[in-house]
Write a protein that holds these residues in place. Structure first.
Motif, PDB file in Angstrom:
ATOM      1  N   GLY A 224       0.820  -1.208   0.000  1.00 26.75           N
ATOM      2  CA  GLY A 224       0.000   0.000   0.000  1.00 26.75           C
ATOM      3  C   GLY A 224       0.852   1.255   0.000  1.00 26.75           C
ATOM      4  O   GLY A 224       0.565   2.226  -0.713  1.00 26.75           O
ATOM      5  N   GLN A 225       1.931   1.241   0.782  1.00 27.06           N
ATOM      6  CA  GLN A 225       2.819   2.403   0.840  1.00 27.06           C
ATOM      7  C   GLN A 225       3.567   2.579  -0.481  1.00 27.06           C
ATOM      8  O   GLN A 225       3.660   3.691  -1.017  1.00 27.06           O
ATOM      9  N   ARG A 226       4.104   1.484  -1.008  1.00 29.56           N
ATOM     10  CA  ARG A 226       4.883   1.568  -2.255  1.00 29.56           C
ATOM     11  C   ARG A 226       4.020   2.065  -3.418  1.00 29.56           C
ATOM     12  O   ARG A 226       4.428   2.960  -4.174  1.00 29.56           O
ATOM     13  N   ILE A 227       2.829   1.506  -3.556  1.00 32.89           N
ATOM     14  CA  ILE A 227       1.978   1.875  -4.695  1.00 32.89           C
ATOM     15  C   ILE A 227       1.448   3.291  -4.542  1.00 32.89           C
ATOM     16  O   ILE A 227       1.332   4.036  -5.525  1.00 32.89           O
ATOM     17  N   THR A 228       1.147   3.705  -3.320  1.00 28.93           N
ATOM     18  CA  THR A 228       0.701   5.083  -3.105  1.00 28.93           C
ATOM     19  C   THR A 228       1.801   6.063  -3.520  1.00 28.93           C
ATOM     20  O   THR A 228       1.534   7.100  -4.150  1.00 28.93           O
ATOM     21  N   ALA A 229       3.054   5.737  -3.186  1.00 29.95           N
ATOM     22  CA  ALA A 229       4.171   6.587  -3.604  1.00 29.95           C
ATOM     23  C   ALA A 229       4.233   6.686  -5.128  1.00 29.95           C
ATOM     24  O   ALA A 229       4.426   7.778  -5.691  1.00 29.95           O
ATOM     25  N   GLU A 230       4.052   5.565  -5.812  1.00 27.59           N
ATOM     26  CA  GLU A 230       4.086   5.558  -7.271  1.00 27.59           C
ATOM     27  C   GLU A 230       2.950   6.401  -7.849  1.00 27.59           C
ATOM     28  O   GLU A 230       3.139   7.139  -8.826  1.00 27.59           O
ATOM     29  N   LEU A 231       1.784   6.294  -7.253  1.00 28.15           N
ATOM     30  CA  LEU A 231       0.632   7.060  -7.746  1.00 28.15           C
ATOM     31  C   LEU A 231       0.839   8.559  -7.540  1.00 28.15           C
ATOM     32  O   LEU A 231       0.525   9.373  -8.413  1.00 28.15           O
TER      33      LEU A 231
END
Length: 348
Positions: A224-231
């Protein structure tokens, strides 16, 4: 420690009679049954469940294998299963698959060796030969929360489709047009179902969802943290992020706050799976709530039906949207009140 022959002597009956009482044999009179139970209480006698199972082929135990014990959803689910089973006179033995097929099979094998009367499994993504074999009748089997393609056993799960459609409509009404979704693995039934429901709802409301707005996580905080950063690093980041479970939502909150961004001023957040702490942080998190405790209770009832020779029927319960503040609800309400106040002033 008292033995069965001590109970027989205390009650003035034979060892065979005590055994019949322990096995609920209907041939024993009520008066004799009461004497045996009184003797057991006086001697603090506890029947050996394993020894009894060798004679009765029943252990009064159920096996429960959950996906991830660190996930609050599964913890609540396990508690409900245990409570319902206890009321029915069963003990629950719990295994944590840790979202791994090999770990799941380890617990399936172990629980079968321990002669549990039935299995309740929140299955991992993979159809393993062992689970397929068990599904063919070695023990009553019920799937909980998830299903596996090609395995026809009763299941108990929640349908989040309507609640997801309500959430998308809610986000659109709040002015959000760029909405991203972080799903669970497509190999899991829950991941596939939630993604399909989101895309269907977005299309129904005329929302364009770029490919980069739909990402696959693993139902854990790190993804969740990694993908939120990408978004958030996209040239045109989303106005709202909908996370497919509570742990991924936790990871998203960590990343948003690490960047010093405001929720919902800079980005709105919503989650599938409501948990108690969502209501105790600022802003309070808008979420889709599953009837978790009821799912656990129903799973036990379904497997008890199977054990009793009754028809074991699958159960689908609805999820519900819980509106709070993390998508801009309070801000929109304030604007509405100001607008209403201006209209009243103009009319005076």
């Amino acid at each position: 420690m008292a033995r069965i022959k001590d109970v027989a002597a205390q009650a003035g009956v034979s060892v065979a009679t005590v055994s019949r009482v322990l096995n609920d044999n209907p041939s024993v009179t009520e008066e004799t049954r009461n004497r045996v139970h009184d003797a057991m209480a006086a001697l603090n006698y506890r029947p050996n469940a394993v020894a009894r199972s060798l004679r009765t082929e029943a252990t009064r135990t159920l096996g429960l294998i959950i996906g991830d014990i660190l996930n609050p959803f599964f913890a609540e689910l396990a508690r409900a299963v245990e409570d319902e089973a206890r009321e029915a006179g069963y003990t629950v033995v719990i295994g944590n698959a840790d979202e791994r097929a090999d770990q799941q099979d380890h617990y399936v094998r172990t629980l079968m060796e321990q002669r549990v009367d039935g299995l309740i499994i929140c299955p991992t993504a993979e159809v393993t030969p062992l689970v397929e074999e068990v599904s063919k009748g070695q023990r009553p089997l019920v799937f909980l929360d998830r299903t596996l393609h090609g395995i026809d056993v009763p299941s108990v799960r929640a349908d989040g489709g309507t609640a997801i459609a309500e959430l998308v409509a809610h986000l659109r009404a709040l002015g959000h047009r760029r909405i991203a979704f972080v799903s669970g693995p497509g190999t899991l039934s829950t991941g596939r179902e939630r993604t399909a429901a989101f895309l269907r709802a977005a299309a129904d409301h005329g929302l364009q969802v770029p490919e980069e707005y739909v990402r696959v996580g693993d139902f854990r905080a790190g993804s969740g943290q990694r993908i939120t950063a990408e978004l958030l690093d996209l040239p045109e980041p989303p106005q709202a992020i909908f996370l497919g479970d509570n742990l991924m939502a936790l990871g998203a909150l960590d990343e948003i706050r690490r960047r010093g961004l405001d929720i919902p001023g800079d980005v709105a957040v919503a989650s599938f799976d409501d948990v108690p702490w969502f209501n105790h942080i600022q802003p309070r998190i808008t979420a889709i709530s599953q009837p978790t405790a009821e799912l656990g209770r129903r799973a036990v009832r379904v497997i008890l039906d199977a054990l009793a020779g009754r028809t074991a029927t699958s159960v689908v319960l609805p999820a519900a949207l819980v509106v709070r503040e993390s998508c801009g609800e309070a801000r929109t309400a304030t604007k509405a009140r100001r607008s209403d106040g201006r209209r009243k002033e103009a009319g005076s």
